[in-house]
Every structure is written in structure tokens, then in C-alpha cells.
Scaffold this motif. Structure first.
Motif, PDB file in Angstrom:
ATOM      1  N   GLY A   1      -5.050 -14.653   0.097  1.00 28.49           N
ATOM      2  CA  GLY A   1      -4.217 -15.844   0.290  1.00 28.49           C
ATOM      3  C   GLY A   1      -4.788 -17.063  -0.408  1.00 28.49           C
ATOM      4  N   ILE A   2      -6.103 -17.259  -0.292  1.00 26.80           N
ATOM      5  CA  ILE A   2      -6.727 -18.436  -0.936  1.00 26.80           C
ATOM      6  C   ILE A   2      -6.585 -18.322  -2.462  1.00 26.80           C
ATOM      7  CG2 ILE A   2      -8.909 -19.689  -1.328  1.00 26.80           C
ATOM      8  CD1 ILE A   2      -9.794 -18.771   1.466  1.00 26.80           C
ATOM      9  N   ASN A   3      -6.830 -17.118  -2.975  1.00 28.39           N
ATOM     10  CA  ASN A   3      -6.743 -16.925  -4.421  1.00 28.39           C
ATOM     11  C   ASN A   3      -5.334 -17.179  -4.938  1.00 28.39           C
ATOM     12  OD1 ASN A   3      -9.432 -16.324  -4.730  1.00 28.39           O
ATOM     13  ND2 ASN A   3      -9.161 -14.119  -4.548  1.00 28.39           N
ATOM     14  N   ARG A   4      -4.356 -16.566  -4.293  1.00 31.07           N
ATOM     15  CA  ARG A   4      -2.986 -16.724  -4.805  1.00 31.07           C
ATOM     16  C   ARG A   4      -2.526 -18.177  -4.673  1.00 31.07           C
ATOM     17  NH1 ARG A   4       0.700 -11.407  -3.654  1.00 31.07           N
ATOM     18  NH2 ARG A   4      -0.979 -10.016  -3.013  1.00 31.07           N
ATOM     19  N   ALA A   5      -3.010 -18.856  -3.624  1.00 31.14           N
ATOM     20  CA  ALA A   5      -2.560 -20.233  -3.408  1.00 31.14           C
ATOM     21  C   ALA A   5      -3.234 -21.203  -4.369  1.00 31.14           C
ATOM     22  CB  ALA A   5      -2.847 -20.648  -1.970  1.00 31.14           C
ATOM     23  N   THR A   6      -4.535 -21.005  -4.610  1.00 31.45           N
ATOM     24  CA  THR A   6      -5.282 -22.061  -5.315  1.00 31.45           C
ATOM     25  C   THR A   6      -6.057 -21.559  -6.527  1.00 31.45           C
ATOM     26  OG1 THR A   6      -7.342 -21.705  -4.082  1.00 31.45           O
ATOM     27  CG2 THR A   6      -5.708 -23.161  -3.072  1.00 31.45           C
TER      28      THR A   6
ATOM     29  N   VAL B   1      -9.023 -21.062  -6.705  1.00 27.37           N
ATOM     30  CA  VAL B   1     -10.288 -21.778  -6.790  1.00 27.37           C
ATOM     31  C   VAL B   1     -11.429 -20.750  -6.710  1.00 27.37           C
ATOM     32  CG1 VAL B   1     -10.732 -22.174  -4.305  1.00 27.37           C
ATOM     33  CG2 VAL B   1     -11.353 -23.910  -5.940  1.00 27.37           C
ATOM     34  N   LEU B   2     -12.519 -20.995  -7.418  1.00 25.75           N
ATOM     35  CA  LEU B   2     -13.652 -20.071  -7.321  1.00 25.75           C
ATOM     36  C   LEU B   2     -14.289 -20.238  -5.947  1.00 25.75           C
ATOM     37  CD1 LEU B   2     -15.383 -17.992  -8.985  1.00 25.75           C
ATOM     38  CD2 LEU B   2     -17.061 -19.833  -9.062  1.00 25.75           C
ATOM     39  N   ILE B   3     -14.384 -19.142  -5.224  1.00 25.40           N
ATOM     40  CA  ILE B   3     -14.910 -19.225  -3.850  1.00 25.40           C
ATOM     41  C   ILE B   3     -16.444 -19.177  -3.853  1.00 25.40           C
ATOM     42  CG2 ILE B   3     -14.908 -18.057  -1.588  1.00 25.40           C
ATOM     43  CD1 ILE B   3     -12.004 -17.198  -2.219  1.00 25.40           C
ATOM     44  N   GLY B   4     -17.014 -18.453  -4.816  1.00 27.35           N
ATOM     45  CA  GLY B   4     -18.475 -18.323  -4.882  1.00 27.35           C
ATOM     46  C   GLY B   4     -19.158 -19.690  -4.947  1.00 27.35           C
ATOM     47  N   GLY B   5     -20.178 -19.862  -4.122  1.00 26.82           N
ATOM     48  CA  GLY B   5     -20.945 -21.103  -4.139  1.00 26.82           C
ATOM     49  C   GLY B   5     -20.374 -22.201  -3.271  1.00 26.82           C
TER      50      GLY B   5
ATOM     51  N   HIS C   1     -12.689 -34.482  -0.766  1.00 25.55           N
ATOM     52  CA  HIS C   1     -11.521 -34.555  -1.634  1.00 25.55           C
ATOM     53  C   HIS C   1     -11.160 -33.143  -2.129  1.00 25.55           C
ATOM     54  CE1 HIS C   1      -8.619 -36.134  -4.370  1.00 25.55           C
ATOM     55  NE2 HIS C   1      -9.269 -35.711  -5.442  1.00 25.55           N
ATOM     56  N   ASN C   2      -9.894 -32.789  -2.002  1.00 24.11           N
ATOM     57  CA  ASN C   2      -9.362 -31.476  -2.417  1.00 24.11           C
ATOM     58  C   ASN C   2      -9.933 -30.298  -1.638  1.00 24.11           C
ATOM     59  OD1 ASN C   2      -7.599 -32.659  -4.123  1.00 24.11           O
ATOM     60  ND2 ASN C   2      -8.523 -31.938  -6.020  1.00 24.11           N
ATOM     61  N   ALA C   3     -10.428 -30.554  -0.448  1.00 22.98           N
ATOM     62  CA  ALA C   3     -10.823 -29.431   0.422  1.00 22.98           C
ATOM     63  C   ALA C   3      -9.567 -28.613   0.748  1.00 22.98           C
ATOM     64  CB  ALA C   3     -11.446 -29.968   1.709  1.00 22.98           C
ATOM     65  N   ILE C   4      -9.769 -27.306   0.917  1.00 25.80           N
ATOM     66  CA  ILE C   4      -8.646 -26.403   1.227  1.00 25.80           C
ATOM     67  C   ILE C   4      -8.645 -26.144   2.730  1.00 25.80           C
ATOM     68  CG2 ILE C   4      -7.771 -24.050   0.905  1.00 25.80           C
ATOM     69  CD1 ILE C   4      -9.261 -24.151  -1.866  1.00 25.80           C
TER      70      ILE C   4
ATOM     71  N   SER D   1      -7.459 -36.455  -0.996  1.00 23.93           N
ATOM     72  CA  SER D   1      -6.450 -35.419  -0.757  1.00 23.93           C
ATOM     73  C   SER D   1      -7.060 -34.179  -0.122  1.00 23.93           C
ATOM     74  CB  SER D   1      -5.814 -34.992  -2.084  1.00 23.93           C
ATOM     75  OG  SER D   1      -5.256 -36.106  -2.737  1.00 23.93           O
ATOM     76  N   ILE D   2      -6.227 -33.433   0.583  1.00 27.15           N
ATOM     77  CA  ILE D   2      -6.612 -32.078   0.997  1.00 27.15           C
ATOM     78  C   ILE D   2      -5.466 -31.132   0.626  1.00 27.15           C
ATOM     79  CG2 ILE D   2      -8.162 -32.741   2.886  1.00 27.15           C
ATOM     80  CD1 ILE D   2      -5.859 -32.080   4.838  1.00 27.15           C
ATOM     81  N   ILE D   3      -5.816 -29.858   0.445  1.00 26.25           N
ATOM     82  CA  ILE D   3      -4.803 -28.859   0.090  1.00 26.25           C
ATOM     83  C   ILE D   3      -4.521 -28.035   1.343  1.00 26.25           C
ATOM     84  CG2 ILE D   3      -4.296 -26.871  -1.389  1.00 26.25           C
ATOM     85  CD1 ILE D   3      -6.536 -28.034  -3.292  1.00 26.25           C
ATOM     86  N   VAL D   4      -3.279 -28.071   1.826  1.00 23.35           N
ATOM     87  CA  VAL D   4      -2.931 -27.355   3.059  1.00 23.35           C
ATOM     88  C   VAL D   4      -2.072 -26.131   2.713  1.00 23.35           C
ATOM     89  CG1 VAL D   4      -1.820 -27.519   5.319  1.00 23.35           C
ATOM     90  CG2 VAL D   4      -3.047 -29.492   4.389  1.00 23.35           C
ATOM     91  N   LEU D   5      -2.490 -24.986   3.229  1.00 23.92           N
ATOM     92  CA  LEU D   5      -1.809 -23.727   2.914  1.00 23.92           C
ATOM     93  C   LEU D   5      -0.749 -23.399   3.968  1.00 23.92           C
ATOM     94  CD1 LEU D   5      -4.925 -21.574   1.897  1.00 23.92           C
ATOM     95  CD2 LEU D   5      -3.616 -23.225   0.538  1.00 23.92           C
TER      96      LEU D   5
END
Ligand code: NAI
Length: 481
Positions: free
Chosen positions: A245-250, A252-256, A335-338, A384-388
Motif C-alpha cells: 500500500g505504501i509503495n503504490r501510494a507514494t 517512497v524509499l522505505i529503507g532508512g 514535512h511530508n510524513a506519510i 504538509s503530511i501525506i494521508v493514505l
């Protein structure tokens, strides 16, 4: 046939995916083989309220193969896979012009009004008859019947003006409308229903509450607490579908990244593991000392959300509780936290508070992904924040939920539970039950061969040493796995 889905022309695509899923769902296919001739569900009219996905399509067609008639709605406004819904309506033998499958009332992106309309369609059956079984996920179909009966007893529905949320207002309106048309619709449904089988933690919680209050109207089987459900679907399913879900939505690289998982129950355990698997530094929050200690011993930092808001890149709620993330906490995130929720209902995250926050601006990026920008306060830059998925379960809103193999375990339990209540109604007075352990072991057994698992067989001597039967059950009811 009456039905309402997004686009019947998707049926071919859906059918191909259903066929692929069947191969991955050995438990359900074994049910068809075992009970297909005997048809133990002949005469059952099942109202299903559960995410209308490809995996659910295999469940529905299994129930039909066992003799049931079925009507289906989704239990979430975003979780329907439209090609699955189309294929189920068309059916394996039908065509787009002459659908011959099962009436489905579900599409991705329903409004809440549409959602509750769909839920009503599965309870009312053609020819002035009603469902006589419910298969629920989260308990909405069961809730509607219970609220309806209560209103009919009083001869009055609650006033929509007194509702504390939009959803509650809509439900109250449904009850008012229903009362105008008939003073006994829901009472008739409740009298007809032999029982409900409930899929998830949150729905089960509602059932036990009703049982304690003495308001439960028909027997229920708690499918969630079959070991082969909650210890598999909730954990390994979320381990798969959370990062999907996180990948398809954003993307964003999760590692680190620093990821926070609120709640370390079955869903939280799978979610934390999946984020760690991607290389995230995972932090867990808990209210239960046992689960907090488990998380610590599994190697996660355990602290409060407030303590880590300024470092968290990803925050996921997995509690089944309400008000876990407040709007004030959202405002303080990076800022831009998911921010996403993988628990059943959207009240884990204070979406109403976010929507009404002074000066906040919502920008829709794509379906089920929104950037919410808070105004700069005290001279600071806007943040901003990103809401799924608008705070609704993001593994089904942003991705396609759990994969077939794990859902085969859950749904084989569902089929066994439906057979159990429908064929042995008199053995289940009103109450909440779990399936017997030998059936739980049987569900697991049905899934071993396709993974190449070879079981060790107990000798008679070993079995008597352990005090169990060679054929099982192998554990006491207290064993926790
Ligand atoms: P669980 O009861 O095993 O775990 C929930 C955990 O959250 C508990 O350990 C509890 O102590 C903790 N918790 C409660 N309030 C908290 C708070 N304020 N802060 C931190 N932790 C808190 O329940 P389970 O089975 O893990 O289910 C969680 C939710 O996920 C339920 O709503 C369930 O229906 C749903 N679910 C969602 C699935 C999906 O595919 N998205 C699959 C299965 C379940």
C-alpha cells in the motif's frame, strides 16, 4: 438479476485473476471438492459484507458451489476491486450481456450513502424474502440489523440531527427511511437470520459487547480467533500488504526511514516486520505491557507517538482503537510524513479534526492519496503530511489487500463456520463461538502440501506421552501459538 458494480466489461480480466487465485487457495478448493456434491449450504441465503476482492470472489463462488445463494457488498468504500465485482456478477457461465453469477453491490470509491445503500441490498432479497445468514467483516451488516430492530421496537429511529459523525447521521437516516416503509423490516430479517460469521478483530469486539449487554439477536462464530485466521491473515497478510500500500501510494524509499507502528497486536506485528524488512528503523507504540515487552524483545524501540513525531517519516495505526493519532499530532509531524491506518475503521486517525483544522488545505494527488497542508504558524513555513485512503484501511484502499494464499486460510474458516451454523443451528444458542480446534488444524493441514511442507507423525507412544490423539488436536485451548 439486480446488481450494481462499476463496469461489467472488466469481467474477463476479473475471471482470469480469479482462476489464478483459485490455484493459490487450496483450502477453498478443497471445500468445493469435499462438499460440492453434498451441498450443505443448500437453502442458505447469505448476505456477505466483506471487501469485494479477487480472493473474496473465490470465497463467494465456493459458497455457491456448496449450494448457497449469495448477495454481496463490500465492507469498505475503497476496497472493492472492480474487475472482481464484475466477474462475480457475470459468473463463470454467464456473459456480460447475460450475467449469470451473484448479485454484487460494490464499487471502488463509494460514498458513505452508497455504502449503506449497498449494505441494505444484501439483506433484502427478491420475492419479499430476506437473508438467512450473514457473513460479516467489521460487523456493519450485523450492526444495521440490530439498530433497525431497536428502532422498530421503539417505533422511532434516532434523530439524524443528534448524530455525532457523518456516518452515524447516514445510518440514522437509513433507519428513518426504513421505518417509513415498514415497521418490521429489520425484525423480520433478524428472525430469519440463523447466524453470522465474523471475519475481523473489530467486528468480534462488537459481537462480544452485544453478547455482554444481552442485545445480541442471533448466534455468531468468531472466525477471527481461529488460529489459522488471526495468526496468519492479520500478521502475514499485513506483512505483505502494508508495504504494498505504501509503495503504490507514494513509491517512497522505505529503507532508512523512521517508521512508527501504533499497536503491536497481530496486525502490528506483521506491519512492523514488513517495514523492518524494507530497511526502515521501526518504532512501536503500545498500551499493553505484554505487547510492549514483546515488541522490545523483537528488537523494536518502544515509546510514545508524541516522543517521535519529529523524527517519524511514516506513521501507521494498527490498533482497532479510536483517536490514536490526533490532529495536533499530525500538525507536529515532519514535512511530508506519510500517515496511514491499517486497522478496520477510519476513527484511528482524527480525520474529522484534520478536515476542520483552521486553514488546512487538501490536495488530492490521485485516488486515495491526499496531501494535507497546515498553515505556517508562529512564523514557520507551512507543513504538509501525506494521508493514505482518507484514514481508512490503506492496504485495501491503496493496494489490493492480502494475497490469495493467506486469505484461503481465513476464508476456509469462513466456509466451515457458515456450514456449522447453518446445518447445526440448534447446537448454537445465541452467543459468540469459535470453531473447534480440530477444524483449525484441518484448515492449516489443507495448506501444507502446496508449500511442500512435510509433517512429522506422532507415534502412539509419543501421543500418549503428550496426552493427545495421534490425529490431533495437538494443543490445549489455552495454547497461544
Ligand atoms: P489486536 O487486538 O491483536 O492488536 C491491537 C493492539 O493495539 C493491541 O495490542 C492493543 O494493546 C494496541 N492498542 C490499543 N490502543 C492503542 C493505542 N492507543 N496506542 C497503541 N497501541 C494500542 O488486534 P489486531 O488483530 O492486530 O487488529 C487490529 C485492527 O486491524 C483491527 O481493527 C482489525 O479489525 C484490523 N485488521 C485489519 C486487517 C487489514 O487487512 N487491514 C486485517 C486484520 C485485522
Amino acid at each position: 438479476m439486480d446488481f450494481k458494480v462499476a463496469d461489467l466489461s472488466l469481467a474477463d480480466y476479473g475471471r482470469t485473476e480469479i482462476q489464478l487465485a483459485e490455484h493459490e487457495m487450496p483450502g477453498l478448493m478443497a471445500m468445493r471438492e469435499r462438499y460440492g456434491d453434498a451441498k450443505p449450504l443448500a437453502g442458505a441465503r447469505i448476505a456477505g459484507s466483506l471487501h469485494m476482492t479477487i480472493q473474496t470472489a473465490v470465497l463467494i463462488e465456493t459458497l455457491v458451489a456448496l449450494g448457497a445463494e449469495v448477495r454481496w457488498a463490500s465492507c469498505n468504500i475503497f476496497s472493492t476491486q472492480d474487475h472482481a465485482a464484475a466477474a462475480v456478477v457475470v459468473g463463470p457461465e454467464g456473459t456480460v450481456d447475460a450475467p449469470a453469477g451473484v448479485p454484487v453491490f460494490a464499487w471502488k470509491g463509494e460514498t458513505l450513502e452508497e455504502y449503506w445503500w449497498c449494505t441494505q441490498q444484501i439483506l433484502d432479497w427478491p420475492g419479499d424474502t430476506f437473508a438467512n445468514m450473514i457473513l460479516d467483516d467489521g460487523g456493519d451488516a450485523t450492526l444495521l440489523v440490530h439498530l433497525g430492530v431497536e428502532a422498530e421496537k421503539k417505533g422511532q429511529a434516532p434523530d439524524p440531527a443528534t448524530a455525532t459523525s457523518t456516518e452515524q447521521r447516514i445510518i440514522f437516516e437509513v433507519l428513518q427511511e426504513s421505518l417509513k416503509v415498514s415497521g418490521n423490516r429489520f425484525t423480520d430479517i433478524a428472525n430469519e437470520v440463523k447466524g453470522v460469521t465474523e471475519e475481523t478483530t473489530t467486528g468480534v469486539l462488537r459481537l462480544y459487547d452485544m453478547m455482554r449487554e444481552g442485545s445480541l439477536l442471533f448466534p455468531a462464530i468468531n472466525v477471527n480467533d481461529s488460529v489459522t485466521k488471526s495468526k496468519f491473515d492479520n500478521k502475514y497478510g499485513c506483512r505483505h500488504s502494508l508495504v504494498d500500500g505504501i509503495n503504490r501510494a507514494t513509491d517512497v524509499l522505505i529503507g532508512g526511514k523512521v517508521a512508527v507502528v501504533c499497536g503491536y497486536g497481530d496486525v502490528g506485528k506483521g506491519s512492523a516486520e514488513s517495514l523492518r524488512g524494507q530497511g526502515a528503523r521501526v518504532i512501536v507504540t503500545e498500551i499493553d505491557p505484554i505487547c510492549a515487552l514483546q515488541a522490545a524483545m523483537d528488537g523494536y524501540q518502544v515509546t510514545t507517538l508524541d516522543d517521535v513525531l519529529d523524527v517519524a517519516d511514516i506513521v501507521i495505526t494498527a490498533t482497532g482503537n479510536k483517536d490514536v493519532v490526533s490532529v495536533d499530532q499530525m500538525r507536529r509531524m515532519k514535512h511530508n510524513a506519510i500517515l496511514g491506518n491499517i486497522g478496520h475503521f477510519d476513527n484511528e486517525i482524527d480525520m474529522a479534526g484534520l478536515e476542520s483544522y483552521p486553514g488546512v488545505v487538501r490536495k488530492n494527488v490521485k485516488p486515495q492519496v491526499d496531501v494535507w497542508t497546515f498553515p505556517g504558524e508562529d512564523g514557520a513555513e507551512p507543513k504538509s503530511i501525506i494521508v493514505l485512503s482518507e484514514g481508512r484501511l490503506m492496504n485495501l484502499g491503496n493496494a489490493t489487500g492480502h494475497p490469495s494464499f493467506v486469505m484461503s486460510n481465513s476464508f476456509t474458516n469462513q466456509v466451515l463456520a457458515q456450514i456449522e451454523i447453518f446445518t447445526k443451528t440448534e447446537e448454537y444458542p445465541v452467543g459468540v463461538y469459535v470453531l473447534p480446534k480440530h477444524l483449525d488444524e484441518e484448515v492449516a493441514r489443507l495448506h501444507l502440501a502446496s508449500l511442500g511442507v512435510k509433517l512429522t507423525t506422532l507415534s502412539d507412544d509419543q501421543a500418549s506421552y503428550l496426552g493427545v490423539d495421534v490425529a490431533g488436536p495437538y494443543k490445549s485451548e489455552q495454547y497461544r501459538y
